[in-house]
Design an enzyme around this catalytic site. Structure first.
Site, PDB file in Angstrom:
ATOM      1  N   ARG A  62      20.916  31.677  25.879  1.00 47.35           N
ATOM      2  CA  ARG A  62      20.745  30.406  26.613  1.00 47.35           C
ATOM      3  C   ARG A  62      21.410  29.256  25.857  1.00 47.35           C
ATOM      4  O   ARG A  62      22.062  28.392  26.444  1.00 47.35           O
ATOM      5  CB  ARG A  62      19.258  30.129  26.823  1.00 47.35           C
ATOM      6  N   TYR A  85       6.985  16.944  29.406  1.00 52.68           N
ATOM      7  CA  TYR A  85       7.983  16.415  28.465  1.00 52.68           C
ATOM      8  C   TYR A  85       9.252  15.957  29.209  1.00 52.68           C
ATOM      9  O   TYR A  85       9.749  14.841  28.997  1.00 52.68           O
ATOM     10  CB  TYR A  85       8.283  17.521  27.443  1.00 52.68           C
ATOM     11  N   GLY A 128      13.459  16.854  13.254  1.00 54.03           N
ATOM     12  CA  GLY A 128      14.537  17.834  13.091  1.00 54.03           C
ATOM     13  C   GLY A 128      15.918  17.230  13.292  1.00 54.03           C
ATOM     14  O   GLY A 128      16.823  17.425  12.472  1.00 54.03           O
TER      15      GLY A 128
HETATM   16  C1  15L Z   1      14.505  20.238  23.703  1.00 52.73           C
HETATM   17  O1  15L Z   1      14.493  19.214  24.363  1.00 52.73           O
HETATM   18  C2  15L Z   1      13.722  20.355  22.462  1.00 52.73           C
HETATM   19  O2  15L Z   1      13.577  19.128  21.787  1.00 52.73           O
HETATM   20  C3  15L Z   1      14.275  21.413  21.532  1.00 52.73           C
HETATM   21  O3  15L Z   1      13.308  21.683  20.543  1.00 52.73           O
HETATM   22  C4  15L Z   1      14.642  22.691  22.281  1.00 52.73           C
HETATM   23  O4  15L Z   1      13.483  23.280  22.788  1.00 52.73           O
HETATM   24  C5  15L Z   1      15.631  22.344  23.368  1.00 52.73           C
HETATM   25  O5  15L Z   1      15.132  21.338  24.210  1.00 52.73           O
HETATM   26  C6  15L Z   1      16.035  23.545  24.244  1.00 52.73           C
HETATM   27  O6  15L Z   1      16.009  23.433  25.472  1.00 52.73           O
HETATM   28  O7  15L Z   1      16.409  24.568  23.678  1.00 52.73           O
END
Ligand code: 15L
Length: 268
Positions: A171, A133, A12
Site C-alpha cells: 500500500r 481522524y 515522528g
Molecule cells: C497517516 O495519516 C498516519 O499519520 C500515519 O501514521 C500512517 O498511518 C499513514 O497515515 C498511512 O496511511 O499509512
C-alpha cells in the site's frame, strides 16, 4: 522567512524533518507538549494545542508555521476533538492574531481514504474520510480555506501519504513520501509567491500513486525519490501482514476496516 514554527516537533514527522530544515531558515522554533533539546539554529517553546493563549505565545514573531501537532492516527473522539479540532482552530486563530502569514497544514490521505484503489484522484475531489481522524483533518482543511479567504493567510495543505525512509509495504508503494520530498513541499508552502489556498498530495514520485498530483507539480514540486526503487522489499513485507479484505479495496487501507459494518458494495 526569519523564524518558522514547527508544532508537534517531537513527533515522528517532526523528528525526520528537523535535520532537513536546519539552516534553511535562520531560526526554527520547535513546539510540543514533550520537551525537545534544541540544536544550533533551533529554539524550543513548549505549548499545548488546547491552550489558545499558549499557542498565541508560540506564534508571536513567527513568519510561517508547519503545523504537525495533532493526533496522527485514528483514536477515540475526545483526543481527536481536543488535539485536532480545538487545537487546529487555536493554531489558525493564534497565527491570524499574531500576523503570521503562512501555514503549511499537515493533512492526510485519510481525508480521502474511502476512494477505491482503482480511482486516480486529484486535489479537487470531495472529502471521503475513513475515520474520525480523517474527518478532523478535513475540518482542518476547511479551517484553512476560511482563514485564507476571509483573513488572507496563505495556506498549503499537504495530504500526506506515509512519511518514512522507505515504503513499508505494498500500500505504501502508492502513498510513500521521503522526508526530503516532504520538506520540498513544505518549502513550497512557506515560500511560493502564488500560494493562497492549495491542496497537494504528500507523495514521492510513485509509479503506483492513486493521486494526480498536478497541483503540486504546477507549484514546482519535483520529487527526488521513487517508491518503485523499493518495490521488491515492500511487496515482500506484505507476506507478513494479515489479510484485510475491506482495507485492500480502499486507498485508506486499514483505517477503512476499523469499525466497518455492513455491505462494502455500497461504496462506489
Ligand atoms: C497517516 O495519516 C498516519 O499519520 C500515519 O501514521 C500512517 O498511518 C499513514 O497515515 C498511512 O496511511 O499509512
Amino acid at each position: 522567512m526569519d523564524r518558522v514554527l514547527v508544532t508537534g516537533a517531537a513527533g515522528g514527522i517532526g523528528r525526520m524533518i528537523r535535520p532537513l530544515l536546519r539552516g534553511v531558515y535562520p531560526v526554527i522554533r520547535l513546539s510540543d507538549v514533550v520537551a525537545i533539546e534544541p540544536e544550533p539554529g533551533e529554539e524550543f517553546m513548549p505549548a499545548d494545542l488546547a491552550d489558545l493563549a499558549a499557542i498565541e505565545r508560540i506564534c508571536a514573531g513567527v513568519d510561517g508555521v508547519i503545523h504537525l501537532g495533532a493526533s496522527s492516527v485514528e483514536d477515540r473522539w475526545e483526543p481527536i476533538l481536543t488535539n485536532n479540532i480545538v487545537g487546529g482552530y487555536n493554531l489558525f486563530e493564534a497565527a491570524r492574531r499574531q500576523g503570521c502569514q503562512r501555514i503549511v497544514f499537515a493533512t492526510t490521505n485519510h481525508v480521502v481514504g474511502f476512494y477505491r484503489r482503482q480511482r486516480t484522484i486529484d486535489h479537487t475531489v470531495m472529502p471521503r474520510p475513513d475515520s474520525r481522524y480523517g474527518v478532523s483533518k478535513a475540518f482542518g482543511e476547511a479551517l484553512g480555506r476560511m482563514y485564507a479567504d476571509k483573513y488572507g493567510l496563505r495556506v498549503l495543505n499537504i495530504r500526506i501519504g506515509n512519511v518514512a525512509e522507505r515504503p513499508a509495504d505494498r500500500r505504501r508503494l502508492s502513498i510513500w513520501v521521503s522526508p526530503r520530498d516532504l520538506v520540498q513541499l513544505m518549502r513550497i508552502g512557506l515560500e511560493h509567491p502564488d500560494v493562497h489556498f492549495e491542496v497537494v498530495y504528500g507523495v514521492s514520485d510513485n509509479a503506483r500513486a492513486w493521486y494526480d498530483n498536478g497541483n503540486a507539480f504546477r507549484l514546482g514540486y519535483a520529487p527526488a525519490d521513487r517508491a518503485e526503487d523499493h518495490a521488491s522489499e515492500a511487496t515482500e513485507a506484505d507476506l507478513a501482514l494479515a489479510p484485510d479484505p475491506i482495507g485492500e479495496q480502499f486507498q485508506g487501507g486499514g483505517f477503512c476496516t476499523m469499525e466497518f459494518t455492513g455491505d462494502v458494495g455500497r461504496i462506489k
